[in-house]
Design an enzyme around this catalytic site. Structure first.
Site, mmCIF file in Angstrom:
data_model
loop_
_atom_site.group_PDB
_atom_site.id
_atom_site.type_symbol
_atom_site.label_atom_id
_atom_site.label_comp_id
_atom_site.label_asym_id
_atom_site.label_seq_id
_atom_site.Cartn_x
_atom_site.Cartn_y
_atom_site.Cartn_z
ATOM 1 N N HIS A 1 0.855 -1.182 0.000
ATOM 2 C CA HIS A 1 0.000 0.000 0.000
ATOM 3 C C HIS A 1 0.892 1.234 0.000
ATOM 4 O O HIS A 1 2.125 1.115 0.146
ATOM 5 C CB HIS A 1 -0.938 0.008 1.217
ATOM 6 C CG HIS A 1 -0.225 0.058 2.524
ATOM 7 N ND1 HIS A 1 -0.092 -1.046 3.344
ATOM 8 C CD2 HIS A 1 0.427 1.059 3.164
ATOM 9 C CE1 HIS A 1 0.599 -0.709 4.420
ATOM 10 N NE2 HIS A 1 0.936 0.557 4.329
HETATM 11 P P1 TYD Z 1 -1.342 -2.551 7.503
HETATM 12 O O1 TYD Z 1 -0.818 -1.174 7.655
HETATM 13 O O2 TYD Z 1 -2.128 -2.867 6.258
HETATM 14 O O3 TYD Z 1 -0.189 -3.640 7.647
HETATM 15 P P2 TYD Z 1 1.196 -3.845 6.840
HETATM 16 O O4 TYD Z 1 1.480 -2.647 6.016
HETATM 17 O O5 TYD Z 1 2.207 -4.048 7.883
HETATM 18 O O6 TYD Z 1 1.072 -5.083 6.005
HETATM 19 O O7 TYD Z 1 -2.242 -2.868 8.782
HETATM 20 C C1 TYD Z 1 -2.762 -4.150 9.034
HETATM 21 C C2 TYD Z 1 -4.013 -4.006 9.896
HETATM 22 O O8 TYD Z 1 -3.683 -3.405 11.149
HETATM 23 C C3 TYD Z 1 -5.091 -3.135 9.269
HETATM 24 O O9 TYD Z 1 -6.338 -3.756 9.528
HETATM 25 C C4 TYD Z 1 -5.022 -1.840 10.027
HETATM 26 C C5 TYD Z 1 -4.470 -2.230 11.380
HETATM 27 N N1 TYD Z 1 -3.605 -1.179 11.972
HETATM 28 C C6 TYD Z 1 -4.058 -0.421 13.027
HETATM 29 O O10 TYD Z 1 -5.205 -0.593 13.507
HETATM 30 N N2 TYD Z 1 -3.222 0.533 13.557
HETATM 31 C C7 TYD Z 1 -1.987 0.766 13.061
HETATM 32 O O11 TYD Z 1 -1.258 1.652 13.585
HETATM 33 C C8 TYD Z 1 -1.539 -0.012 11.948
HETATM 34 C C9 TYD Z 1 -0.168 0.203 11.343
HETATM 35 C C10 TYD Z 1 -2.363 -0.972 11.434
#
Ligand code: TYD
Length: 136
Positions: free
Chosen positions: A52
């Site tokens: 993303h």
């Molecule tokens: P995401 O940022 O998509 O993970 P990555 O980039 O590490 O693969 O986040 C995964 C899930 O966690 C998503 O449902 C959102 C949640 N999340 C939070 O609630 N708070 C946060 O600070 C972060 C980074 C993620």
């Protein structure tokens, strides 16, 4: 935002026979105020994270333990870094598509972020990212 804005930054390191110490102050060692810290751990072999971009969020990513690869893509070009030290990290400017993979077992990826969590700041569709990034 261009890929050249994203850099590996060395952090202060106090070497000591009792163990090394590294510290980070927002707006001093990294170019933003730290509003949030999160970390990835217990990542199973072969897993991919990220995939993303963020519209405004700035981040700094450190391999606190073990190693992993991060690829940043500004919509025009891509660059990959292998992170495996606790005394440096990658500064990620806004509008960078990021992909994390090749996590070693037991690795911990710590992320310092410039803002609180906001799902509206995410771009999760790569084609949408490309059209926004290339408009700039
Ligand atoms: P995401 O940022 O998509 O993970 P990555 O980039 O590490 O693969 O986040 C995964 C899930 O966690 C998503 O449902 C959102 C949640 N999340 C939070 O609630 N708070 C946060 O600070 C972060 C980074 C993620």
């Amino acid at each position: 935002m261009a890929l050249e804005d994203c850099k590996m930054l060395d952090l202060p390191k106090i070497s000591d026979p009792r163990g090394n110490l590294t510290f980070i102050e927002g707006e001093k060692h990294i170019p933003f105020r730290i509003q949030r810290v999160y970390y990835l751990y217990d990542v199973p072999g072969g897993a991919d994270r990220g995939e993303h971009a963020h519209k405004t969020l700035r981040q700094f990513m450190i391999a606190m333990s073990g190693s992993f690869d991060i690829t940043l893509d500004d919509g025009f070009s891509k660059k990959t870094w292998h992170l495996n030290r606790s005394f440096n990290g990658i500064y990620i400017s806004p509008m960078m598509w990021r992909s994390l993979d090749n996590f070693s077992s037991g690795s911990v990826c710590m992320v310092l972020a410039s803002d609180a969590y906001d799902e509206n700041d995410y771009i999760r569709d790569y084609n949408e990212f490309l059209s926004l990034a290339r408009r700039r």
